[in-house]
Design a protein around this motif. Structure first.
Motif: not given
Length: 102
Positions: A27-53
């Motif tokens: 149940t938790f995994k399904t809810g988490l996956e639904n939430r992740l599908n709502q994100y703008d992953n292009t922006i999230r990955m950009l921000l993650k890359k910026i954070q790591y750098s």
């Protein structure tokens, strides 16, 4: 749990593996996956890359300053690199926001 965890890491991180055997994990995994599908992953990955750098160069600088407290040529070089990364990060965010806004 660390402050810098990303939600998708909960699904695969070894620290959360014991939760996978719980009855309510699906149940938790399904809810988490639904939430992740709502994100703008292009922006999230950009921000993650910026954070790591950004954090990477800062950790290197802190480590160097701990071992070599006096200013050295390497400290100057690391500070320049950190400023360069800051400018590149700001430019990346600016471009991304302009694309989002239109």
């Amino acid at each position: 749990m660390h402050d810098d965890y990303f939600l998708e890491e909960i699904l695969t991180d070894e620290n959360f593996k014991t939760l996978h055997n719980r009855n309510d994990w699906k149940t938790f995994k399904t809810g988490l996956e639904n939430r992740l599908n709502q994100y703008d992953n292009t922006i999230r990955m950009l921000l993650k890359k910026i954070q790591y750098s950004d954090q990477g160069i800062r950790l290197i600088l802190l480590y160097h300053q701990k071992n070599q407290p006096q200013d050295t040529a390497l400290t100057v070089l690391l500070n320049r690199q950190m400023k360069k990364i800051d400018l590149e990060s700001a430019e990346s965010v600016k471009r991304s926001l302009m694309i989002m806004v239109g």
